[in-house]
Design a protein around this motif. Structure first.
Motif, PDB file in Angstrom:
ATOM      1  N   PHE A  49       0.758  -1.167   0.146  1.00 43.63           N
ATOM      2  CA  PHE A  49      -0.060  -0.083  -0.026  1.00 43.63           C
ATOM      3  C   PHE A  49       1.039   1.365  -0.092  1.00 43.63           C
ATOM      4  N   VAL A  50       2.222   1.077   0.213  1.00 46.84           N
ATOM      5  CA  VAL A  50       2.941   2.327   0.341  1.00 46.84           C
ATOM      6  C   VAL A  50       3.787   2.571  -1.230  1.00 46.84           C
ATOM      7  N   VAL A 111       5.383  10.616   2.124  1.00 50.15           N
ATOM      8  CA  VAL A 111       4.941   9.408   2.010  1.00 50.15           C
ATOM      9  C   VAL A 111       3.431   9.375   1.203  1.00 50.15           C
ATOM     10  N   ARG A 112       3.717   8.503   0.404  1.00 50.01           N
ATOM     11  CA  ARG A 112       2.163   8.408  -0.695  1.00 50.01           C
ATOM     12  C   ARG A 112       1.532   7.007  -0.559  1.00 50.01           C
ATOM     13  N   LEU A 113       0.408   6.969  -0.414  1.00 46.27           N
ATOM     14  CA  LEU A 113      -0.226   5.477  -0.272  1.00 46.27           C
ATOM     15  C   LEU A 113      -1.071   5.221  -1.312  1.00 46.27           C
ATOM     16  N   PHE A 114      -1.447   3.823  -1.556  1.00 50.70           N
ATOM     17  CA  PHE A 114      -2.699   3.396  -2.338  1.00 50.70           C
ATOM     18  C   PHE A 114      -2.454   4.156  -3.645  1.00 50.70           C
ATOM     19  N   ASN A 115      -1.180   3.809  -4.137  1.00 50.32           N
ATOM     20  CA  ASN A 115      -0.947   4.310  -5.891  1.00 50.32           C
ATOM     21  C   ASN A 115      -0.875   5.723  -5.827  1.00 50.32           C
ATOM     22  N   GLY A 116      -0.650   6.459  -4.854  1.00 52.02           N
ATOM     23  CA  GLY A 116      -0.429   7.928  -4.986  1.00 52.02           C
ATOM     24  C   GLY A 116      -2.125   8.546  -4.583  1.00 52.02           C
TER      25      GLY A 116
END
Length: 187
Positions: A49-50, A111-116
């Motif tokens: 997820f990251v 930090v970007r999560l779930f494909n940005g």
């Protein structure tokens, strides 16, 4: 040494200024900076997820001098009357002036999560200004209106936090992006 190209960035600078507006003993002043950025998600296997993780740190110093004619009291002659008028400047000089210096530290993460689709950008900063240059008012009976001098340490520290998200992102080009910014400064 890390063998990953394009994931660690190091910037180092140094600058030295010489200023004739300061006393001879304080003419020269040096100020460095260093910044390090690492894209952690390209070095370490992250949970699925990251999608992106970056850490950053920097330290910088800056310096500044003052305007001309702060070391000696100046006089000017104004036209008028038989011989004109001699006027002394209203600011008392200071032959002990030092350059103003600011030292700053900054630490952060992006930090970007779930494909940005969701992001967190956090920064902590701490800056100290030493020998701040300013004028102090004097009583009229002193014969001058102000005294130009250096001040003490002035500190600012705080955080900045930005949360971003894309709750709607469709293949036909309809997108909805949201960003919320929070900051707190303690001076």
């Amino acid at each position: 040494q890390i063998g990953y190209k394009g994931v660690v960035y190091l910037d180092v600078t140094g600058r030295n200024d010489w200023s004739s507006t300061l006393p001879r003993d304080n003419w020269s002043y040096f100020y460095p900076s260093v910044g390090l950025t690492t894209i952690v998600s390209d070095i370490i296997d992250m949970p699925s997820f990251v999608s992106f993780a970056k850490l950053k740190a920097s330290y910088a110093e800056v310096g500044s001098d003052t305007s001309p004619f702060q070391l000696d009291r100046t006089a000017s002659i104004a036209a008028g009357g038989y011989n004109g008028f001699l006027t002394l400047s209203g600011t008392l000089p200071n032959a002990q002036l030092k350059p103003e210096r600011t030292k700053g530290l900054e630490l952060g993460a992006d930090v970007r999560l779930f494909n940005g689709r969701f992001g967190v950008d956090f920064t902590y900063y701490n800056t100290n200004t030493f020998n701040q240059l300013f004028s102090i008012s004097l009583p009229p009976a002193s014969g001058a209106s102000s005294f130009f001098t250096n001040g003490r340490d002035v500190q600012n520290k705080g955080i900045e936090l930005m949360l971003s998200g894309s709750p709607l992102s469709s293949p036909n080009g309809l997108n909805w992006d949201i960003a919320v910014n929070f900051s707190r400064n303690v001076g």
